[in-house]
Design a protein around this motif. Structure first.
Motif, PDB file in Angstrom:
ATOM      1  N   VAL A 107     -52.497  -7.455  82.400  1.00  0.00           N
ATOM      2  CA  VAL A 107     -51.695  -8.659  82.632  1.00  0.00           C
ATOM      3  C   VAL A 107     -52.488  -9.636  83.499  1.00  0.00           C
ATOM      4  CG1 VAL A 107     -49.541  -9.588  83.554  1.00  0.00           C
ATOM      5  CG2 VAL A 107     -49.557  -7.323  82.488  1.00  0.00           C
ATOM      6  N   LEU A 108     -52.670 -10.857  82.991  1.00  0.00           N
ATOM      7  CA  LEU A 108     -53.338 -11.911  83.747  1.00  0.00           C
ATOM      8  C   LEU A 108     -52.359 -12.674  84.627  1.00  0.00           C
ATOM      9  CD1 LEU A 108     -55.561 -13.418  80.885  1.00  0.00           C
ATOM     10  CD2 LEU A 108     -56.174 -11.620  82.525  1.00  0.00           C
ATOM     11  N   LYS A 109     -51.110 -12.773  84.162  1.00  0.00           N
ATOM     12  CA  LYS A 109     -50.103 -13.559  84.870  1.00  0.00           C
ATOM     13  C   LYS A 109     -48.725 -13.003  84.520  1.00  0.00           C
ATOM     14  CE  LYS A 109     -48.061 -18.217  84.758  1.00  0.00           C
ATOM     15  NZ  LYS A 109     -48.092 -19.509  84.027  1.00  0.00           N
ATOM     16  N   TYR A 110     -47.944 -12.702  85.550  1.00  0.00           N
ATOM     17  CA  TYR A 110     -46.585 -12.207  85.317  1.00  0.00           C
ATOM     18  C   TYR A 110     -45.605 -13.378  85.239  1.00  0.00           C
ATOM     19  CZ  TYR A 110     -48.181  -7.468  86.307  1.00  0.00           C
ATOM     20  OH  TYR A 110     -48.833  -6.261  86.253  1.00  0.00           O
ATOM     21  N   PRO A 111     -44.589 -13.271  84.389  1.00  0.00           N
ATOM     22  CA  PRO A 111     -43.612 -14.363  84.262  1.00  0.00           C
ATOM     23  C   PRO A 111     -42.688 -14.430  85.471  1.00  0.00           C
ATOM     24  CG  PRO A 111     -42.934 -12.508  82.915  1.00  0.00           C
ATOM     25  CD  PRO A 111     -44.294 -12.150  83.474  1.00  0.00           C
ATOM     26  N   GLU A 112     -42.392 -15.647  85.928  1.00  0.00           N
ATOM     27  CA  GLU A 112     -41.468 -15.814  87.050  1.00  0.00           C
ATOM     28  C   GLU A 112     -40.023 -15.667  86.587  1.00  0.00           C
ATOM     29  OE1 GLU A 112     -42.275 -19.496  88.999  1.00  0.00           O
ATOM     30  OE2 GLU A 112     -44.346 -18.956  89.499  1.00  0.00           O
ATOM     31  N   LYS A 113     -39.712 -16.225  85.427  1.00  0.00           N
ATOM     32  CA  LYS A 113     -38.369 -16.130  84.856  1.00  0.00           C
ATOM     33  C   LYS A 113     -38.494 -15.780  83.376  1.00  0.00           C
ATOM     34  CE  LYS A 113     -36.276 -19.490  88.027  1.00  0.00           C
ATOM     35  NZ  LYS A 113     -35.536 -20.777  88.131  1.00  0.00           N
ATOM     36  N   PRO A 114     -38.687 -14.495  83.075  1.00  0.00           N
ATOM     37  CA  PRO A 114     -38.916 -14.105  81.677  1.00  0.00           C
ATOM     38  C   PRO A 114     -37.747 -14.454  80.766  1.00  0.00           C
ATOM     39  CG  PRO A 114     -38.557 -12.179  83.079  1.00  0.00           C
ATOM     40  CD  PRO A 114     -38.702 -13.344  83.994  1.00  0.00           C
ATOM     41  N   LYS A 115     -38.066 -15.055  79.635  1.00  0.00           N
ATOM     42  CA  LYS A 115     -37.055 -15.365  78.625  1.00  0.00           C
ATOM     43  C   LYS A 115     -37.478 -14.702  77.326  1.00  0.00           C
ATOM     44  CE  LYS A 115     -39.284 -19.869  77.975  1.00  0.00           C
ATOM     45  NZ  LYS A 115     -39.124 -21.340  77.961  1.00  0.00           N
ATOM     46  N   SER A 116     -36.549 -13.978  76.731  1.00  0.00           N
ATOM     47  CA  SER A 116     -36.858 -13.153  75.570  1.00  0.00           C
ATOM     48  C   SER A 116     -36.863 -13.980  74.285  1.00  0.00           C
ATOM     49  CB  SER A 116     -35.835 -12.023  75.465  1.00  0.00           C
ATOM     50  OG  SER A 116     -36.157 -11.147  74.411  1.00  0.00           O
ATOM     51  N   LEU A 117     -37.900 -13.798  73.483  1.00  0.00           N
ATOM     52  CA  LEU A 117     -38.027 -14.493  72.206  1.00  0.00           C
ATOM     53  C   LEU A 117     -37.233 -13.766  71.124  1.00  0.00           C
ATOM     54  CD1 LEU A 117     -39.351 -16.500  70.178  1.00  0.00           C
ATOM     55  CD2 LEU A 117     -41.302 -14.909  70.064  1.00  0.00           C
ATOM     56  N   ASN A 118     -36.313 -14.488  70.477  1.00  0.00           N
ATOM     57  CA  ASN A 118     -35.575 -13.965  69.326  1.00  0.00           C
ATOM     58  C   ASN A 118     -36.225 -14.542  68.076  1.00  0.00           C
ATOM     59  OD1 ASN A 118     -33.767 -13.397  67.233  1.00  0.00           O
ATOM     60  ND2 ASN A 118     -31.963 -13.671  68.523  1.00  0.00           N
ATOM     61  N   LEU A 119     -37.181 -13.799  67.522  1.00  0.00           N
ATOM     62  CA  LEU A 119     -37.953 -14.314  66.401  1.00  0.00           C
ATOM     63  C   LEU A 119     -37.113 -14.440  65.131  1.00  0.00           C
ATOM     64  CD1 LEU A 119     -40.843 -15.288  65.823  1.00  0.00           C
ATOM     65  CD2 LEU A 119     -41.377 -12.990  65.021  1.00  0.00           C
ATOM     66  N   LYS A 120     -36.102 -13.592  64.985  1.00  0.00           N
ATOM     67  CA  LYS A 120     -35.221 -13.698  63.817  1.00  0.00           C
ATOM     68  C   LYS A 120     -34.477 -15.031  63.821  1.00  0.00           C
ATOM     69  CE  LYS A 120     -33.409  -9.766  64.979  1.00  0.00           C
ATOM     70  NZ  LYS A 120     -32.551  -8.553  65.066  1.00  0.00           N
ATOM     71  N   LYS A 121     -34.132 -15.511  65.009  1.00  0.00           N
ATOM     72  CA  LYS A 121     -33.406 -16.769  65.135  1.00  0.00           C
ATOM     73  C   LYS A 121     -34.350 -17.968  65.130  1.00  0.00           C
ATOM     74  CE  LYS A 121     -30.247 -19.194  68.277  1.00  0.00           C
ATOM     75  NZ  LYS A 121     -29.480 -19.101  69.561  1.00  0.00           N
ATOM     76  N   GLU A 122     -35.426 -17.869  65.911  1.00  0.00           N
ATOM     77  CA  GLU A 122     -36.349 -19.004  66.061  1.00  0.00           C
ATOM     78  C   GLU A 122     -37.290 -19.168  64.869  1.00  0.00           C
ATOM     79  OE1 GLU A 122     -36.047 -21.095  68.500  1.00  0.00           O
ATOM     80  OE2 GLU A 122     -34.550 -19.925  69.601  1.00  0.00           O
ATOM     81  N   LYS A 123     -37.541 -18.065  64.153  1.00  0.00           N
ATOM     82  CA  LYS A 123     -38.411 -18.033  62.968  1.00  0.00           C
ATOM     83  C   LYS A 123     -39.899 -18.097  63.297  1.00  0.00           C
ATOM     84  CE  LYS A 123     -34.811 -17.779  60.355  1.00  0.00           C
ATOM     85  NZ  LYS A 123     -34.379 -16.452  59.875  1.00  0.00           N
ATOM     86  N   GLN A 124     -40.290 -18.905  64.292  1.00  0.00           N
ATOM     87  CA  GLN A 124     -41.708 -18.959  64.657  1.00  0.00           C
ATOM     88  C   GLN A 124     -41.870 -19.363  66.120  1.00  0.00           C
ATOM     89  OE1 GLN A 124     -43.328 -21.647  61.762  1.00  0.00           O
ATOM     90  NE2 GLN A 124     -42.748 -23.479  62.901  1.00  0.00           N
ATOM     91  N   TYR A 125     -43.026 -18.996  66.672  1.00  0.00           N
ATOM     92  CA  TYR A 125     -43.318 -19.286  68.074  1.00  0.00           C
ATOM     93  C   TYR A 125     -44.831 -19.314  68.253  1.00  0.00           C
ATOM     94  CZ  TYR A 125     -44.281 -18.443  72.986  1.00  0.00           C
ATOM     95  OH  TYR A 125     -44.797 -18.532  74.247  1.00  0.00           O
ATOM     96  N   THR A 126     -45.298 -20.191  69.128  1.00  0.00           N
ATOM     97  CA  THR A 126     -46.718 -20.253  69.467  1.00  0.00           C
ATOM     98  C   THR A 126     -46.864 -20.316  70.983  1.00  0.00           C
ATOM     99  OG1 THR A 126     -47.270 -21.418  67.421  1.00  0.00           O
ATOM    100  CG2 THR A 126     -48.883 -21.517  69.196  1.00  0.00           C
ATOM    101  N   GLY A 127     -47.750 -19.511  71.527  1.00  0.00           N
ATOM    102  CA  GLY A 127     -47.979 -19.528  72.969  1.00  0.00           C
ATOM    103  C   GLY A 127     -49.256 -18.799  73.326  1.00  0.00           C
TER     104      GLY A 127
END
Length: 265
Positions: free
Chosen positions: A211-231
């Motif tokens: 891990v290079l950087k831990y999330p301060e406020k993790p938000k879970s990705l719902n790929l079934k709903k969002e269909k796509q994501y880039t990060g």
């Protein structure tokens, strides 16, 4: 570079740091090598891990009809105390149940968000701890079958947690605990049937995650709903991919999804 395949939980290699692999039918990705790179995730379709049909995933990577049929999804998987193979009693498939239940099992303590008790097959140590994002763990009981491990876990749950707070684990808001002291403290609560299997002398296993950087406020990705994501990928811990915008993606919770993964610079 673009990959496509059905998601299953990431394979791991115990190293410093842990090595993670996303394995598809004809290819695999070493996720450690993608740290600090931009990744695109796109939902393509479903593929049940049992029947391979394009049907919505219900739980544990399988469709609803398979979930209530296959032995891999029976109640004893999540609740080991319900195991009955040692009694020669079938639940869904006695041959399968004997193969899985009648082998050495470990009752352990792991510290991922807090100290918790858990059960796993001996062959799954330390894989189980890696999957839970534990930075330290210790075996406390080694028994010959799943049932004994299950009743031990049930007894200890009255005195220590059996759950992980995934947000705390991902934020790395953890403190080191003396698991040897915890082991000795909990010995008094082990059922008589399993007490002879108590492990008197061993030490903690420590785990390091990429891990290079831990999330301060993790938000879970719902790929079934969002269909796509880039990060930009900045870490892997437990079965989660961690991105630089605090988005996290639980690979294991999305087993059975066919995805396309595009790797950028």
């Amino acid at each position: 570079m673009t990959y496509q395949g059905v998601l299953t939980k990431m394979e791991t290699e115990f190293a410093s740091p842990i090595q993670y692999y996303l394995v598809f039918e004809n290819d695999f990705i070493n996720m450690n090598q993608l740290l600090d790179k931009t990744i695109g995730l796109q939902f393509v379709k479903y593929q049940c891990l049992n029947c391979s049909l394009n049907k919505p995933i219900y739980r544990q990577g399988v469709c609803k009809s398979c979930f209530f049929d296959v032995p891999q999804a029976a109640d004893w998987v999540m609740r080991p105390e319900l195991s009955t193979a040692h009694l020669d009693k079938e639940d869904r498939d006695l041959e399968y149940e004997k193969k899985v239940q009648l082998q050495p099992h470990i009752v352990y303590l792991a510290n991922s968000s807090n100290v918790k008790v858990g059960v796993t097959r001996k062959s799954q140590v330390p894989t189980r701890w890696i999957d839970q994002g534990a930075h330290e763990a210790i075996e406390i009981v080694e028994v010959p079958n799943r049932y004994l491990a299950g009743i031990t876990e049930v007894a200890l749950k009255d005195h220590v947690s059996d759950k992980t707070n995934w947000r705390t684990m991902l934020k790395n808001e953890i403190k080191d605990e003396n698991l040897v002291e915890w082991r000795e403290k909990l010995k008094n609560f082990i059922p008589n049937e399993a007490l002879d299997y108590f492990i008197e002398s061993n030490s903690e296993t420590n785990l390091e995650f990429p891990v290079l950087k831990y999330p301060e406020k993790p938000k879970s990705l719902n790929l079934k709903k969002e269909k796509q994501y880039t990060g930009k990928l900045v870490g892997v811990k437990g079965q989660y991919l961690i991105f630089d915008d605090n988005t996290v993606f639980n690979v294991r919770a999305n087993e059975g999804l066919v995805v396309q993964i595009a790797v950028g610079a």
